[in-house]
Design a protein around this motif. Sequence first.
Motif, PDB file in Angstrom:
ATOM      1  N   SER A 146       0.860  -1.183   0.000  1.00  0.00           N
ATOM      2  CA  SER A 146       0.000   0.000   0.000  1.00  0.00           C
ATOM      3  C   SER A 146       0.895   1.232   0.000  1.00  0.00           C
ATOM      4  O   SER A 146       2.102   1.142   0.206  1.00  0.00           O
ATOM      5  N   TRP A 147       0.315   2.366  -0.206  1.00  0.00           N
ATOM      6  CA  TRP A 147       1.123   3.572  -0.378  1.00  0.00           C
ATOM      7  C   TRP A 147       1.907   3.950   0.871  1.00  0.00           C
ATOM      8  O   TRP A 147       2.939   4.588   0.785  1.00  0.00           O
ATOM      9  N   TRP A 148       1.454   3.564   2.057  1.00  0.00           N
ATOM     10  CA  TRP A 148       2.172   3.966   3.263  1.00  0.00           C
ATOM     11  C   TRP A 148       3.263   2.978   3.675  1.00  0.00           C
ATOM     12  O   TRP A 148       4.025   3.251   4.584  1.00  0.00           O
ATOM     13  N   PHE A 149       3.358   1.830   3.037  1.00  0.00           N
ATOM     14  CA  PHE A 149       4.440   0.886   3.318  1.00  0.00           C
ATOM     15  C   PHE A 149       5.541   1.055   2.273  1.00  0.00           C
ATOM     16  O   PHE A 149       5.265   1.319   1.109  1.00  0.00           O
ATOM     17  N   LEU A 150       6.761   0.845   2.691  1.00  0.00           N
ATOM     18  CA  LEU A 150       7.895   0.972   1.790  1.00  0.00           C
ATOM     19  C   LEU A 150       8.040  -0.271   0.920  1.00  0.00           C
ATOM     20  O   LEU A 150       7.528  -1.340   1.248  1.00  0.00           O
ATOM     21  N   ASP A 151       8.764  -0.102  -0.184  1.00  0.00           N
ATOM     22  CA  ASP A 151       9.039  -1.238  -1.066  1.00  0.00           C
ATOM     23  C   ASP A 151       9.813  -2.321  -0.329  1.00  0.00           C
ATOM     24  O   ASP A 151      10.658  -2.027   0.512  1.00  0.00           O
ATOM     25  N   THR A 152       9.523  -3.573  -0.671  1.00  0.00           N
ATOM     26  CA  THR A 152      10.183  -4.727  -0.078  1.00  0.00           C
ATOM     27  C   THR A 152      10.629  -5.661  -1.194  1.00  0.00           C
ATOM     28  O   THR A 152       9.839  -5.983  -2.082  1.00  0.00           O
ATOM     29  N   ASP A 153      11.875  -6.091  -1.157  1.00  0.00           N
ATOM     30  CA  ASP A 153      12.370  -7.055  -2.142  1.00  0.00           C
ATOM     31  C   ASP A 153      11.844  -8.440  -1.799  1.00  0.00           C
ATOM     32  O   ASP A 153      11.820  -8.840  -0.634  1.00  0.00           O
ATOM     33  N   MET A 154      11.426  -9.180  -2.837  1.00  0.00           N
ATOM     34  CA  MET A 154      10.936 -10.539  -2.642  1.00  0.00           C
ATOM     35  C   MET A 154      11.573 -11.439  -3.705  1.00  0.00           C
ATOM     36  O   MET A 154      11.640 -11.075  -4.873  1.00  0.00           O
ATOM     37  N   THR A 155      12.013 -12.612  -3.268  1.00  0.00           N
ATOM     38  CA  THR A 155      12.565 -13.621  -4.170  1.00  0.00           C
ATOM     39  C   THR A 155      11.785 -14.914  -3.991  1.00  0.00           C
ATOM     40  O   THR A 155      11.535 -15.334  -2.864  1.00  0.00           O
ATOM     41  N   VAL A 156      11.411 -15.528  -5.103  1.00  0.00           N
ATOM     42  CA  VAL A 156      10.676 -16.790  -5.097  1.00  0.00           C
ATOM     43  C   VAL A 156      11.533 -17.811  -5.842  1.00  0.00           C
ATOM     44  O   VAL A 156      11.881 -17.593  -7.002  1.00  0.00           O
ATOM     45  N   GLU A 157      11.879 -18.907  -5.166  1.00  0.00           N
ATOM     46  CA  GLU A 157      12.665 -19.968  -5.791  1.00  0.00           C
ATOM     47  C   GLU A 157      11.861 -21.262  -5.770  1.00  0.00           C
ATOM     48  O   GLU A 157      11.314 -21.641  -4.734  1.00  0.00           O
ATOM     49  N   LEU A 158      11.804 -21.926  -6.909  1.00  0.00           N
ATOM     50  CA  LEU A 158      11.057 -23.179  -7.040  1.00  0.00           C
ATOM     51  C   LEU A 158      12.025 -24.344  -7.214  1.00  0.00           C
ATOM     52  O   LEU A 158      12.978 -24.249  -7.978  1.00  0.00           O
ATOM     53  N   GLN A 159      11.740 -25.449  -6.506  1.00  0.00           N
ATOM     54  CA  GLN A 159      12.550 -26.660  -6.586  1.00  0.00           C
ATOM     55  C   GLN A 159      11.616 -27.858  -6.691  1.00  0.00           C
ATOM     56  O   GLN A 159      10.644 -27.953  -5.937  1.00  0.00           O
ATOM     57  N   PRO A 160      11.920 -28.818  -7.600  1.00  0.00           N
ATOM     58  CA  PRO A 160      11.135 -30.054  -7.631  1.00  0.00           C
ATOM     59  C   PRO A 160      11.326 -30.819  -6.324  1.00  0.00           C
ATOM     60  O   PRO A 160      12.418 -30.817  -5.760  1.00  0.00           O
ATOM     61  N   ALA A 161      10.252 -31.436  -5.842  1.00  0.00           N
ATOM     62  CA  ALA A 161      10.341 -32.157  -4.568  1.00  0.00           C
ATOM     63  C   ALA A 161       9.298 -33.261  -4.496  1.00  0.00           C
ATOM     64  O   ALA A 161       8.113 -32.978  -4.444  1.00  0.00           O
ATOM     65  N   HIS A 162       9.711 -34.520  -4.513  1.00  0.00           N
ATOM     66  CA  HIS A 162       8.861 -35.682  -4.254  1.00  0.00           C
ATOM     67  C   HIS A 162       7.486 -35.598  -4.920  1.00  0.00           C
ATOM     68  O   HIS A 162       6.455 -35.604  -4.245  1.00  0.00           O
ATOM     69  N   GLY A 163       7.455 -35.468  -6.219  1.00  0.00           N
ATOM     70  CA  GLY A 163       6.190 -35.436  -6.939  1.00  0.00           C
ATOM     71  C   GLY A 163       5.474 -34.109  -6.879  1.00  0.00           C
ATOM     72  O   GLY A 163       4.337 -33.995  -7.298  1.00  0.00           O
ATOM     73  N   GLY A 164       6.120 -33.110  -6.367  1.00  0.00           N
ATOM     74  CA  GLY A 164       5.528 -31.784  -6.272  1.00  0.00           C
ATOM     75  C   GLY A 164       6.580 -30.717  -6.444  1.00  0.00           C
ATOM     76  O   GLY A 164       7.597 -30.933  -7.097  1.00  0.00           O
ATOM     77  N   THR A 165       6.343 -29.583  -5.816  1.00  0.00           N
ATOM     78  CA  THR A 165       7.261 -28.451  -5.927  1.00  0.00           C
ATOM     79  C   THR A 165       7.363 -27.753  -4.583  1.00  0.00           C
ATOM     80  O   THR A 165       6.362 -27.555  -3.897  1.00  0.00           O
ATOM     81  N   THR A 166       8.581 -27.388  -4.221  1.00  0.00           N
ATOM     82  CA  THR A 166       8.812 -26.580  -3.038  1.00  0.00           C
ATOM     83  C   THR A 166       9.052 -25.147  -3.487  1.00  0.00           C
ATOM     84  O   THR A 166       9.882 -24.892  -4.369  1.00  0.00           O
ATOM     85  N   MET A 167       8.318 -24.224  -2.901  1.00  0.00           N
ATOM     86  CA  MET A 167       8.480 -22.802  -3.199  1.00  0.00           C
ATOM     87  C   MET A 167       9.063 -22.125  -1.962  1.00  0.00           C
ATOM     88  O   MET A 167       8.454 -22.150  -0.893  1.00  0.00           O
ATOM     89  N   GLU A 168      10.245 -21.556  -2.122  1.00  0.00           N
ATOM     90  CA  GLU A 168      10.880 -20.822  -1.026  1.00  0.00           C
ATOM     91  C   GLU A 168      10.756 -19.333  -1.336  1.00  0.00           C
ATOM     92  O   GLU A 168      11.179 -18.885  -2.399  1.00  0.00           O
TER      93      GLU A 168
END
Length: 112
Positions: free
Chosen positions: A51-73
């Motif tokens: 929102s306009w009153w909160f400052l920008d925040t860096d975000m990183t999303v990493e995906l890894q295959p895991a046991h028939g699915g996917t892990t998202m960090e």
Amino acid sequence: MTIRRQITIDFLAEPQAVSAAVRSVLARNPPYRWTTESESESVFTTIVKPSWWFLDTDMTVELQPAHGGTTMEVKTESQWYILGDVFDLYHRLIRELASDVRQELELTNGRS
């Protein structure tokens, strides 16, 4: 002082499906800006401005295959001069992204 948060979420979907869901959620724009994606479709970086009153925040999303699915960090990193996370904002940003990705997967695949 920089506030850093990290959460790992598991999905019962193939990495390509999760990658497409993340891409779709981040492409909707608000609150995500200046999103980039690695060539391997497994790392996304964006700037979150909830929102306009909160400052920008860096975000990183990493995906890894895991046991028939996917892990998202998902990692967030605040501006260097932020002294605390009184409202638990950074965990909330991650939880909201995870919820949006899960909804996108349910709409497209019927499973998460």
